[in-house]
Enzyme design. Sequence first.
Site, PDB file in Angstrom:
ATOM      1  N   ASP A 166       0.819  -1.206   0.000  1.00 55.21           N
ATOM      2  CA  ASP A 166       0.000   0.000   0.000  1.00 55.21           C
ATOM      3  C   ASP A 166       0.858   1.262   0.000  1.00 55.21           C
ATOM      4  O   ASP A 166       0.626   2.162  -0.812  1.00 55.21           O
ATOM      5  CB  ASP A 166      -0.923  -0.019   1.221  1.00 55.21           C
ATOM      6  CG  ASP A 166      -1.770   1.239   1.332  1.00 55.21           C
ATOM      7  OD1 ASP A 166      -2.932   1.206   0.923  1.00 55.21           O
ATOM      8  OD2 ASP A 166      -1.257   2.272   1.836  1.00 55.21           O
ATOM      9  N   ILE A 198      -5.289   2.301  -0.070  1.00 52.07           N
ATOM     10  CA  ILE A 198      -5.258   1.580  -1.344  1.00 52.07           C
ATOM     11  C   ILE A 198      -5.634   0.123  -1.132  1.00 52.07           C
ATOM     12  O   ILE A 198      -6.385  -0.468  -1.913  1.00 52.07           O
ATOM     13  CB  ILE A 198      -3.884   1.704  -2.017  1.00 52.07           C
ATOM     14  CG1 ILE A 198      -3.501   3.173  -2.213  1.00 52.07           C
ATOM     15  CG2 ILE A 198      -3.884   0.969  -3.351  1.00 52.07           C
ATOM     16  CD1 ILE A 198      -4.457   3.956  -3.073  1.00 52.07           C
ATOM     17  N   ASP A 199      -5.121  -0.483  -0.060  1.00 50.35           N
ATOM     18  CA  ASP A 199      -5.531  -1.850   0.277  1.00 50.35           C
ATOM     19  C   ASP A 199      -7.040  -1.927   0.479  1.00 50.35           C
ATOM     20  O   ASP A 199      -7.703  -2.856   0.002  1.00 50.35           O
ATOM     21  CB  ASP A 199      -4.828  -2.320   1.551  1.00 50.35           C
ATOM     22  CG  ASP A 199      -3.430  -2.864   1.296  1.00 50.35           C
ATOM     23  OD1 ASP A 199      -3.123  -3.212   0.143  1.00 50.35           O
ATOM     24  OD2 ASP A 199      -2.651  -2.947   2.260  1.00 50.35           O
ATOM     25  N   LEU A 200      -7.584  -0.982   1.219  1.00 51.42           N
ATOM     26  CA  LEU A 200      -9.009  -1.015   1.535  1.00 51.42           C
ATOM     27  C   LEU A 200      -9.860  -0.827   0.280  1.00 51.42           C
ATOM     28  O   LEU A 200     -10.837  -1.560   0.071  1.00 51.42           O
ATOM     29  CB  LEU A 200      -9.342   0.062   2.570  1.00 51.42           C
ATOM     30  CG  LEU A 200      -8.611  -0.062   3.908  1.00 51.42           C
ATOM     31  CD1 LEU A 200      -8.969   1.106   4.822  1.00 51.42           C
ATOM     32  CD2 LEU A 200      -8.939  -1.379   4.582  1.00 51.42           C
TER      33      LEU A 200
END
Length: 433
Positions: A166, A198-200
């Site tokens: 991320d 960004i991961d989420l």
Amino acid sequence: MDSAPLRSSPSASAPAPAPAAGALAGIRVLDLSRVLAGPWCTQVLADLGADVVKVERPGTGDDTRQWGPPFLKDAEGRDTDQAAYFTACNRNKRSVTIDMAHPEGQALLRAMAMEADVVVENFKVGGLRQYGLDHESLRALNPRLIYCSVTGFGQTGPYAPRAGYDLMVQAMTGLMDITGRADGEPGGGPLRVGVAVIDLFTGLYASNAILAALHVRQSTGEGQHIDMALLDVGMAVLANQAAGFLATGESPRRQGNSHPSLVPYQDFPTADGAMLLAIGNDGQFARFCAAIGRPEWATDARFATNTLRVQHRAELVPLMEAVTRTRTTAQWVALLEDKAVPCGPINSIAQAFDDPQVRARGLAVELPRRSDGSAGEDGIATVRGVASPLRLSATPPVLRNAPPALGQHTEEVLAEMGMDAAAVARLREAGVV
């Protein structure tokens, strides 16, 4: 969305069924992902009622089980060895421990994939081929399988073999370059967002893609491969900032909490701290000016429209700051609340959870680790978390269980596959599970 019906465990100690079925009841998900993006995706599916079986490494499990402090506490208030990070994205799942490097472990996972509707994995490109767990291998066994791969840079392109994180993607996409105070200001410089956004977002996009693939499968009977890349998502969520660049060729710059296209839309000092004003149109600005006793600002040739206010930001903001310092944050919120002028405090997370609206919406929840409410060997009986924000009137999310202990459901899941206690004991002895 059709699926083979779930088989119940023959074990007498199997957990009682959930009081209500979610929208994805009957959908089986084999979760081979770790850390955040993949688990966030599968937690969304689990909250919506899918049966998500999370596969972890024997002995250690998902990396985030050790990502502490902070750690969960036992009944006596002492730290356990269970990191709080893991609990953010693994509720409503069943945990099994299987060594996929072992041939018997691979055979178990292939058998599970044959009965699954969805597989989610976030290994490096090609990383599961050596185990016979890649998309092509599993599709040959189960053509209806929806296989979602989450990687840093996607399945194609020169960066495909790279590991992606991320923070790296926040930097590469320009998100960090537009986050933080402007160069030359105190504290100026690029900053990461306070959570792994960004991961989420990748997890959310992935869950949307999976739902779309399940819908398509209803008419085609076929699964498909979903290629999710953090880089792609990072570029997509630049949203208006990317649109501005593509329209003008000019790269946006950092400007703290102010907005490039709206004024006033930022934090302002108050008598006891700061507040946030998010004025998005001329009507809101006029109502704000009337409320503070400066109605002439709304017709001033410099400030009458949003475009003018953006052009004359440097003149308007100091005038407003002189006024906002005359009241406390609470006084400003009270003054503007009934005038449809967006205004609010800048809370700490502790203050946010204590907010009356957050409490009224039930956004902090406590979930049992075991169906009978008892604590496991780690001394943890319940885990606190954040409620699902998905509010469906007919099939709402069902928050059934807390994030599981490592391998908590290994016997249960293997029993569903037809294995008796002796067979499971042999696999444990061999280090397969």
